[in-house]
Write a protein that holds these residues in place. Structure first.
Motif, PDB file in Angstrom:
ATOM      1  N   UNK A 187      -9.445 -13.227   8.365  1.00 41.50           N
ATOM      2  CA  UNK A 187     -10.828 -13.317   8.844  1.00 41.50           C
ATOM      3  C   UNK A 187     -11.445 -14.682   8.553  1.00 41.50           C
ATOM      4  N   UNK A 188     -10.886 -15.378   7.559  1.00 44.09           N
ATOM      5  CA  UNK A 188     -11.371 -16.715   7.213  1.00 44.09           C
ATOM      6  C   UNK A 188     -10.693 -17.804   8.037  1.00 44.09           C
ATOM      7  N   UNK A 189      -9.823 -17.400   8.949  1.00 40.68           N
ATOM      8  CA  UNK A 189      -9.173 -18.358   9.830  1.00 40.68           C
ATOM      9  C   UNK A 189      -7.776 -18.770   9.406  1.00 40.68           C
ATOM     10  N   UNK A 190      -7.216 -18.109   8.396  1.00 40.88           N
ATOM     11  CA  UNK A 190      -5.880 -18.453   7.935  1.00 40.88           C
ATOM     12  C   UNK A 190      -4.816 -17.691   8.742  1.00 40.88           C
ATOM     13  N   UNK A 191      -3.630 -18.295   8.831  1.00 41.58           N
ATOM     14  CA  UNK A 191      -2.502 -17.689   9.551  1.00 41.58           C
ATOM     15  C   UNK A 191      -1.663 -16.914   8.542  1.00 41.58           C
ATOM     16  N   UNK A 192      -1.490 -15.617   8.765  1.00 44.45           N
ATOM     17  CA  UNK A 192      -0.878 -14.746   7.766  1.00 44.45           C
ATOM     18  C   UNK A 192       0.388 -14.082   8.302  1.00 44.45           C
ATOM     19  N   UNK A 193       1.413 -14.058   7.459  1.00 40.41           N
ATOM     20  CA  UNK A 193       2.609 -13.240   7.707  1.00 40.41           C
ATOM     21  C   UNK A 193       2.587 -12.115   6.681  1.00 40.41           C
ATOM     22  N   UNK A 194       2.536 -10.888   7.163  1.00 36.64           N
ATOM     23  CA  UNK A 194       2.514  -9.701   6.303  1.00 36.64           C
ATOM     24  C   UNK A 194       3.879  -9.029   6.377  1.00 36.64           C
ATOM     25  N   UNK A 195       4.580  -9.019   5.252  1.00 34.51           N
ATOM     26  CA  UNK A 195       5.924  -8.437   5.192  1.00 34.51           C
ATOM     27  C   UNK A 195       5.916  -7.212   4.293  1.00 34.51           C
ATOM     28  N   UNK A 196       6.572  -6.142   4.734  1.00 28.00           N
ATOM     29  CA  UNK A 196       6.706  -4.969   3.878  1.00 28.00           C
ATOM     30  C   UNK A 196       7.953  -4.192   4.280  1.00 28.00           C
ATOM     31  N   UNK A 197       8.547  -3.524   3.298  1.00 21.89           N
ATOM     32  CA  UNK A 197       9.738  -2.716   3.529  1.00 21.89           C
ATOM     33  C   UNK A 197       9.396  -1.379   4.175  1.00 21.89           C
ATOM     34  N   UNK A 198       8.121  -0.992   4.103  1.00 25.12           N
ATOM     35  CA  UNK A 198       7.682   0.310   4.614  1.00 25.12           C
ATOM     36  C   UNK A 198       7.159   0.188   6.043  1.00 25.12           C
ATOM     37  N   UNK A 199       7.843   0.830   6.972  1.00 25.53           N
ATOM     38  CA  UNK A 199       7.406   0.823   8.363  1.00 25.53           C
ATOM     39  C   UNK A 199       6.091   1.581   8.522  1.00 25.53           C
ATOM     40  N   UNK A 200       5.926   2.655   7.757  1.00 23.33           N
ATOM     41  CA  UNK A 200       4.702   3.462   7.833  1.00 23.33           C
ATOM     42  C   UNK A 200       3.486   2.637   7.437  1.00 23.33           C
ATOM     43  N   UNK A 201       3.613   1.857   6.360  1.00 27.09           N
ATOM     44  CA  UNK A 201       2.493   1.027   5.926  1.00 27.09           C
ATOM     45  C   UNK A 201       2.163  -0.043   6.961  1.00 27.09           C
ATOM     46  N   UNK A 202       3.185  -0.629   7.561  1.00 31.29           N
ATOM     47  CA  UNK A 202       2.936  -1.656   8.568  1.00 31.29           C
ATOM     48  C   UNK A 202       2.291  -1.067   9.823  1.00 31.29           C
ATOM     49  N   UNK A 203       2.644   0.162  10.161  1.00 33.46           N
ATOM     50  CA  UNK A 203       1.990   0.817  11.293  1.00 33.46           C
ATOM     51  C   UNK A 203       0.500   0.994  11.026  1.00 33.46           C
TER      52      UNK A 203
END
Length: 255
Positions: A64-80
């Protein structure tokens, strides 16, 4: 032994942490620390890696502050669920989701980052030292590393104050497993040494939940959660309170 995957526990995890006083304290302490140190990286859009970031609470705050983010997680449910939160944002945010163990992140594919977050992940890793060292290869020199880990000493002290002496005597190992109880808690001196070994200068250290977990269950009539969070922030960097935090937040800069 395998690293923990929260796919089957995503809803229970969300209920126990997010939207609770415990979660509010965590967010207040971590965000305070980050806001104080981010100016070191200049007033510019940053590349951020949220390693094991789950639902993406901090990913969203930073995007939201304008930064480019990569969000990685082993859990598909959490990423959904993270994707649902991203889709619900009123304005577009730059967040890329990566479904993978953080050990599979590689500089060739993902590049380097100005800021890496790794919150409440290390205590679920079979080999935290090796995994985190590998993660730091993705951090630019001068970049910031935000690590929050489960504090073994607080785990021991909490058990002692609850009278669970046999549990402590047994090396904090229980016959009956709690699926949300971290399997590999870490000790503060150990992680401090890791930072030195990795050439990461520790900029600040804070305890998370230095008071909440030890409070008397009979609270006064004028109890106010906002006052508790203010007091948690006030004492989070003071000893002996810092070292009794249920979690410890280390924020360092790669030399």
């Amino acid at each position: 032994m395998q690293d923990k995957n929260f796919d089957k526990l995503a809803q229970k995890f969300a209920h126990n942490i997010y939207g609770t006083t415990k979660g509010d304290i965590r967010m207040a302490v971590l965000w305070r620390d980050l806001q104080e140190q981010l100016p070191l990286l200049g007033n510019r859009p940053l590349r951020v890696l949220d390693a094991g970031g789950g639902f993406g609470y901090f990913s969203l705050k930073l995007a939201r502050l304008g930064h480019q983010v990569v969000l990685c997680d082993i859990s598909e449910t959490m990423l959904q669920q993270a994707q649902q939160l991203i889709d619900a944002e009123p304005e577009a945010v730059d967040i890329t989701l990566v479904h993978a163990p953080i050990q599979q992140l590689h500089i060739v594919e993902h590049g380097q980052f100005d800021l890496i977050l790794c919150h409440a992940v290390a205590e679920w890793l079979v080999d935290a030292r090796e995994t985190l060292a590998q993660l730091l290869t993705l951090l630019h020199p001068g970049g910031l590393f935000s690590l929050m880990f489960y504090n073994k000493e607080a785990m021991r002290f909490h058990a002692l104050t609850a009278g669970n002496f046999d549990y402590v005597k047994n090396g904090l190992k229980s016959k009956k497993k709690n699926r949300l109880s971290p399997e590999h808690p870490l000790e503060i001196p150990t992680v401090r040494q890791w930072f030195d070994d990795w050439s990461v200068t520790l900029l600040c250290a804070s305890g998370v939940r230095v008071i909440h977990d030890y409070m008397n269950k009979r609270l006064p009539d004028n109890y106010d959660e906002r006052q508790l969070i203010a007091v948690e922030l006030e004492y989070s960097r003071r000893e002996p309170y810092l070292s009794l935090g249920r979690y410890i937040h280390f924020l360092g800069q790669k030399r």
